[in-house]
Design a protein around this motif. Structure first.
Motif, PDB file in Angstrom:
ATOM      1  N   PHE A  22       0.835  -1.195   0.000  1.00  0.00           N
ATOM      2  CA  PHE A  22       0.000   0.000   0.000  1.00  0.00           C
ATOM      3  C   PHE A  22       0.868   1.242   0.000  1.00  0.00           C
ATOM      4  CE2 PHE A  22       0.604  -2.010   4.047  1.00  0.00           C
ATOM      5  CZ  PHE A  22       1.258  -1.019   4.771  1.00  0.00           C
TER       6      PHE A  22
ATOM      7  N   THR B  19      -8.171   4.772  -5.696  1.00  0.00           N
ATOM      8  CA  THR B  19      -8.584   3.507  -5.100  1.00  0.00           C
ATOM      9  C   THR B  19      -8.186   2.384  -6.045  1.00  0.00           C
ATOM     10  OG1 THR B  19     -10.451   4.488  -3.943  1.00  0.00           O
ATOM     11  CG2 THR B  19     -10.558   2.132  -4.317  1.00  0.00           C
TER      12      THR B  19
ATOM     13  N   TYR C 160      -5.974   1.690   8.534  1.00  0.00           N
ATOM     14  CA  TYR C 160      -5.341   2.855   7.917  1.00  0.00           C
ATOM     15  C   TYR C 160      -3.843   2.779   8.162  1.00  0.00           C
ATOM     16  CZ  TYR C 160      -3.877   7.629   7.040  1.00  0.00           C
ATOM     17  OH  TYR C 160      -3.232   8.736   6.571  1.00  0.00           O
TER      18      TYR C 160
ATOM     19  N   SER D 179       3.827   4.002   3.848  1.00  0.00           N
ATOM     20  CA  SER D 179       3.695   2.945   2.836  1.00  0.00           C
ATOM     21  C   SER D 179       4.420   1.688   3.294  1.00  0.00           C
ATOM     22  CB  SER D 179       4.274   3.424   1.505  1.00  0.00           C
ATOM     23  OG  SER D 179       5.664   3.662   1.640  1.00  0.00           O
TER      24      SER D 179
ATOM     25  N   GLY E 295      -7.639  -0.829  -1.629  1.00  0.00           N
ATOM     26  CA  GLY E 295      -6.791   0.196  -1.028  1.00  0.00           C
ATOM     27  C   GLY E 295      -7.239   1.560  -1.484  1.00  0.00           C
ATOM     28  N   SER E 296      -7.519   2.453  -0.528  1.00  0.00           N
ATOM     29  CA  SER E 296      -7.932   3.822  -0.848  1.00  0.00           C
ATOM     30  C   SER E 296      -6.896   4.785  -0.287  1.00  0.00           C
ATOM     31  CB  SER E 296      -9.296   4.132  -0.238  1.00  0.00           C
ATOM     32  OG  SER E 296     -10.275   3.274  -0.756  1.00  0.00           O
ATOM     33  N   ASN E 297      -6.299   5.575  -1.168  1.00  0.00           N
ATOM     34  CA  ASN E 297      -5.295   6.536  -0.748  1.00  0.00           C
ATOM     35  C   ASN E 297      -5.983   7.852  -0.409  1.00  0.00           C
ATOM     36  OD1 ASN E 297      -3.302   8.724  -1.017  1.00  0.00           O
ATOM     37  ND2 ASN E 297      -1.912   7.037  -1.444  1.00  0.00           N
TER      38      ASN E 297
ATOM     39  N   SER F  61      -2.985   5.341   3.227  1.00  0.00           N
ATOM     40  CA  SER F  61      -3.995   4.462   2.635  1.00  0.00           C
ATOM     41  C   SER F  61      -4.777   3.674   3.675  1.00  0.00           C
ATOM     42  CB  SER F  61      -3.337   3.459   1.690  1.00  0.00           C
ATOM     43  OG  SER F  61      -2.814   4.109   0.561  1.00  0.00           O
ATOM     44  N   ARG F  62      -6.027   3.422   3.351  1.00  0.00           N
ATOM     45  CA  ARG F  62      -6.873   2.500   4.111  1.00  0.00           C
ATOM     46  C   ARG F  62      -6.973   1.222   3.292  1.00  0.00           C
ATOM     47  NH1 ARG F  62     -13.342   2.937   5.252  1.00  0.00           N
ATOM     48  NH2 ARG F  62     -13.500   1.080   6.565  1.00  0.00           N
ATOM     49  N   VAL F  63      -6.686   0.103   3.924  1.00  0.00           N
ATOM     50  CA  VAL F  63      -6.748  -1.191   3.260  1.00  0.00           C
ATOM     51  C   VAL F  63      -7.857  -2.018   3.895  1.00  0.00           C
ATOM     52  CG1 VAL F  63      -5.521  -3.328   2.734  1.00  0.00           C
ATOM     53  CG2 VAL F  63      -4.291  -1.142   2.706  1.00  0.00           C
TER      54      VAL F  63
END
Length: 99
Positions: A16, A86, A41, A45, A78-80, A20-22
């Motif tokens: 990630f 995403t 979160y 990285s 994964g959302s950055n 980022s939220r994974v």
């Protein structure tokens, strides 16, 4: 193939970007939610290997019951938060039974 009735677990890893939220979820092939393994979160990285955070899957649903034999989907999202990007990846896993 993973056989939960004999204690097998499926390992995985993911990478990630910073900020980022994974989310890692398991779904049946017909789209039914099975369980969530990761919702976290990450400020920095990196990569996570199952052995580091104990998020492997033991073939059980969100009620703790072993799922029926068949094919299931790992859904990794994964959302950055910094860029708004995403990414989504999916991989099949087969749950078997011990005869």
């Amino acid at each position: 193939v993973v056989i939960p009735s004999i204690g097998e677990r499926i390992n995985f890893m993911y990478s990630f970007a910073a900020g980022s939220r994974v989310i890692v979820r398991i779904y049946s092939l017909d789209g039914r939610f099975i369980t969530s393994l990761v919702d976290r979160y990450y400020e920095k990285s990196g990569s996570v290997v199952r052995a580091e955070d104990l998020s492997d899957w033991d073939g059980r649903d969100h009620f703790g019951q072993i799922v029926s034999p068949g094919t299931y989907l790992f859904h990794i999202e994964g959302s950055n938060f910094k860029t708004g990007a995403t990414s989504v990846d999916m991989a099949p896993v087969v749950v078997g039974i011990n005869y």
